[in-house]
Design a protein around this motif. Sequence first.
Motif, mmCIF file in Angstrom:
data_model
loop_
_atom_site.group_PDB
_atom_site.id
_atom_site.type_symbol
_atom_site.label_atom_id
_atom_site.label_comp_id
_atom_site.label_asym_id
_atom_site.label_seq_id
_atom_site.Cartn_x
_atom_site.Cartn_y
_atom_site.Cartn_z
ATOM 1 N N PRO A 36 0.844 -1.295 0.020
ATOM 2 C CA PRO A 36 0.100 0.032 0.040
ATOM 3 C C PRO A 36 0.798 1.308 0.119
ATOM 4 C CG PRO A 36 -0.638 -1.440 1.486
ATOM 5 C CD PRO A 36 0.645 -2.067 1.225
ATOM 6 N N GLY A 37 0.370 2.195 -0.720
ATOM 7 C CA GLY A 37 0.971 3.599 -0.519
ATOM 8 C C GLY A 37 1.810 3.858 -1.957
ATOM 9 N N PRO A 38 2.336 5.007 -1.815
ATOM 10 C CA PRO A 38 3.153 5.592 -3.047
ATOM 11 C C PRO A 38 4.536 5.357 -3.154
ATOM 12 C CG PRO A 38 2.860 7.481 -1.746
ATOM 13 C CD PRO A 38 2.416 6.216 -0.843
ATOM 14 N N TYR A 39 5.299 4.149 -2.757
ATOM 15 C CA TYR A 39 6.592 4.272 -2.328
ATOM 16 C C TYR A 39 7.357 3.070 -3.091
ATOM 17 C CZ TYR A 39 5.298 6.620 2.032
ATOM 18 O OH TYR A 39 4.921 7.576 2.992
ATOM 19 N N GLY A 40 6.504 2.279 -4.006
ATOM 20 C CA GLY A 40 7.368 0.999 -4.629
ATOM 21 C C GLY A 40 7.954 1.597 -5.992
ATOM 22 N N GLY A 41 8.027 2.844 -6.385
ATOM 23 C CA GLY A 41 8.435 3.341 -7.762
ATOM 24 C C GLY A 41 7.576 2.999 -8.718
ATOM 25 N N ASN A 42 6.453 2.277 -8.528
ATOM 26 C CA ASN A 42 5.458 2.030 -9.814
ATOM 27 C C ASN A 42 3.961 2.147 -8.979
ATOM 28 O OD1 ASN A 42 5.288 -0.585 -8.276
ATOM 29 N ND2 ASN A 42 7.275 -1.193 -9.594
ATOM 30 N N ALA A 43 2.900 1.952 -9.725
ATOM 31 C CA ALA A 43 1.716 1.980 -9.171
ATOM 32 C C ALA A 43 0.661 1.156 -9.855
ATOM 33 C CB ALA A 43 1.201 3.366 -8.958
ATOM 34 N N ALA A 44 -0.075 0.796 -9.043
ATOM 35 C CA ALA A 44 -1.712 0.430 -9.676
ATOM 36 C C ALA A 44 -2.577 1.013 -8.586
ATOM 37 C CB ALA A 44 -1.625 -1.404 -9.563
ATOM 38 N N ALA A 45 -3.695 1.371 -9.318
ATOM 39 C CA ALA A 45 -4.800 1.821 -8.577
ATOM 40 C C ALA A 45 -6.014 1.356 -9.187
ATOM 41 C CB ALA A 45 -4.771 3.550 -8.759
ATOM 42 N N SER A 46 -7.205 1.201 -8.350
ATOM 43 C CA SER A 46 -8.225 0.567 -8.842
ATOM 44 C C SER A 46 -9.512 0.814 -7.993
ATOM 45 C CB SER A 46 -8.139 -0.966 -8.904
ATOM 46 O OG SER A 46 -8.226 -1.432 -7.401
ATOM 47 N N ASN A 47 -10.623 0.405 -8.321
ATOM 48 C CA ASN A 47 -11.612 0.508 -7.419
ATOM 49 C C ASN A 47 -11.831 -0.487 -6.110
ATOM 50 O OD1 ASN A 47 -12.384 -1.889 -8.705
ATOM 51 N ND2 ASN A 47 -14.286 -1.389 -9.593
ATOM 52 N N GLY A 48 -10.667 -1.199 -5.916
ATOM 53 C CA GLY A 48 -10.561 -2.320 -4.816
ATOM 54 C C GLY A 48 -11.118 -3.610 -5.365
ATOM 55 N N LEU A 49 -12.123 -3.728 -5.961
ATOM 56 C CA LEU A 49 -12.905 -4.964 -6.438
ATOM 57 C C LEU A 49 -11.818 -5.681 -7.493
ATOM 58 C CD1 LEU A 49 -16.548 -3.784 -6.657
ATOM 59 C CD2 LEU A 49 -15.371 -4.933 -4.799
ATOM 60 N N LEU A 50 -11.136 -4.949 -8.340
ATOM 61 C CA LEU A 50 -10.323 -5.549 -9.428
ATOM 62 C C LEU A 50 -8.954 -5.634 -9.038
ATOM 63 C CD1 LEU A 50 -12.289 -3.628 -12.320
ATOM 64 C CD2 LEU A 50 -12.396 -6.189 -11.450
ATOM 65 N N HIS A 51 -8.738 -5.350 -7.788
ATOM 66 C CA HIS A 51 -7.084 -4.850 -7.563
ATOM 67 C C HIS A 51 -6.245 -6.194 -7.661
ATOM 68 C CE1 HIS A 51 -4.576 -1.643 -6.677
ATOM 69 N NE2 HIS A 51 -3.601 -2.534 -5.991
ATOM 70 N N GLU A 52 -6.536 -7.160 -6.871
ATOM 71 C CA GLU A 52 -5.682 -8.500 -6.831
ATOM 72 C C GLU A 52 -5.719 -9.108 -8.343
ATOM 73 O OE1 GLU A 52 -3.897 -9.197 -4.389
ATOM 74 O OE2 GLU A 52 -4.672 -7.577 -3.160
ATOM 75 N N GLU A 53 -6.715 -9.139 -8.998
ATOM 76 C CA GLU A 53 -6.687 -9.791 -10.266
ATOM 77 C C GLU A 53 -5.682 -8.809 -11.263
ATOM 78 O OE1 GLU A 53 -9.915 -11.743 -13.291
ATOM 79 O OE2 GLU A 53 -10.506 -10.415 -11.786
ATOM 80 N N THR A 54 -5.945 -7.490 -11.109
ATOM 81 C CA THR A 54 -5.001 -6.884 -11.801
ATOM 82 C C THR A 54 -3.672 -7.035 -11.496
ATOM 83 O OG1 THR A 54 -6.509 -5.046 -12.165
ATOM 84 C CG2 THR A 54 -4.308 -4.264 -12.210
ATOM 85 N N LEU A 55 -3.125 -6.978 -10.308
ATOM 86 C CA LEU A 55 -1.887 -7.254 -9.897
ATOM 87 C C LEU A 55 -1.320 -8.699 -10.385
ATOM 88 C CD1 LEU A 55 -1.633 -5.919 -6.241
ATOM 89 C CD2 LEU A 55 -0.912 -4.715 -8.315
ATOM 90 N N ALA A 56 -2.144 -9.549 -10.331
ATOM 91 C CA ALA A 56 -1.775 -11.109 -10.765
ATOM 92 C C ALA A 56 -1.440 -11.102 -12.024
ATOM 93 C CB ALA A 56 -2.844 -11.907 -10.583
ATOM 94 N N PHE A 57 -1.868 -10.069 -13.014
ATOM 95 C CA PHE A 57 -1.617 -10.041 -14.247
ATOM 96 C C PHE A 57 -0.169 -9.489 -14.462
ATOM 97 C CE2 PHE A 57 -6.099 -10.830 -15.804
ATOM 98 C CZ PHE A 57 -5.691 -11.712 -16.975
ATOM 99 N N LEU A 58 -0.063 -8.354 -14.038
ATOM 100 C CA LEU A 58 1.169 -7.530 -13.838
ATOM 101 C C LEU A 58 2.518 -8.037 -13.273
ATOM 102 C CD1 LEU A 58 -0.512 -3.782 -13.463
ATOM 103 C CD2 LEU A 58 -0.020 -5.182 -15.471
ATOM 104 N N ASN A 59 2.148 -9.197 -12.592
ATOM 105 C CA ASN A 59 3.402 -9.768 -11.961
ATOM 106 C C ASN A 59 3.573 -11.015 -12.719
ATOM 107 O OD1 ASN A 59 4.587 -8.038 -9.796
ATOM 108 N ND2 ASN A 59 2.065 -7.937 -9.193
ATOM 109 N N ARG A 60 2.939 -11.502 -13.647
ATOM 110 C CA ARG A 60 3.412 -12.737 -14.426
ATOM 111 C C ARG A 60 4.826 -12.791 -14.883
ATOM 112 N NH1 ARG A 60 -2.105 -14.111 -18.169
ATOM 113 N NH2 ARG A 60 -3.452 -14.524 -16.427
ATOM 114 N N PRO A 61 5.457 -13.884 -14.465
ATOM 115 C CA PRO A 61 6.768 -14.133 -15.113
ATOM 116 C C PRO A 61 6.890 -13.969 -16.461
ATOM 117 C CG PRO A 61 5.808 -16.149 -14.201
ATOM 118 C CD PRO A 61 4.990 -14.998 -14.062
#
Length: 265
Positions: A240-265
């Motif tokens: 959480p927060g703005p410290y990671g050097g990158n960002a994902a923002a969402s309505n909350g309901l789609l957040h985990e699914e979005t991160l799963a796509f963006l962290n695929r190897p």
Amino acid sequence: MPDFNDDLRLAHILADAADAATMERFKSLDLKVETKPDMTPVSEADKRAEELIRSQLGRARPRDAVLGEEYGTEGSGPRRWIVDPIDGTKNYVRGVPVWATLIALMVRGEGGDEGVVGLVSAPALGRRWWAVKGGGAYTGRSLTSATRLRVSQVSRLADASFAYSSLSGWEEQGRLDGFLDLTRSCWRTRAYGDFWPYMMVAEGAVDICAEPELSLWDMAANEVIVREAGGRFTSLDGTPGPYGGNAAASNGLLHEETLAFLNRP
């Protein structure tokens, strides 16, 4: 809980001064533009806007620290203002009206620094957004003429609108495949860029947005506004927060699914 409404009112005053300075030079044929060491442009308007903000903060909040994109860190202590005088300088210098001044206040607590005030002012669009911790997020022309912001309730990626900045950054970060798979899974995608996707997430017009490489001044104000509108704002690893050097923002309901796509190897 501490009351940060006086700080929010000050942020509006700071934004008014910055807006006047940036609009005065917007689309000027003699605008001076330099290239910084990181090969990004900086205009005389960027520098003037940050100078004005720092000067007013020095008078109104002399004990507070300031971190700005153009002039770095000044001061230290438990309260720190984060300033991006023009987010979207490349748009600004080309006459594209999608740019804004970003102002945030972060306060040190037991869990580290937390954003408590966030303001985004886009004068060429005639828009301003703001939020204060515990007080909700709003958009309007003034504190007394405003509409409360709430994120969307879209719960399926197949129905979601996804906003991003560009393709090149995802490729440079080795995340292009997952990013492309996410775009294919969404109902609609658009590359709005810079501050605007985060404001549209807060408004409920866009459901998710993400960027692969950012600085604190790019995110601090956006994070407070998205959070107070009921959304989630994290780094791509889910912190959480703005410290990671990158960002994902969402309505909350789609957040985990979005991160799963963006962290695929």
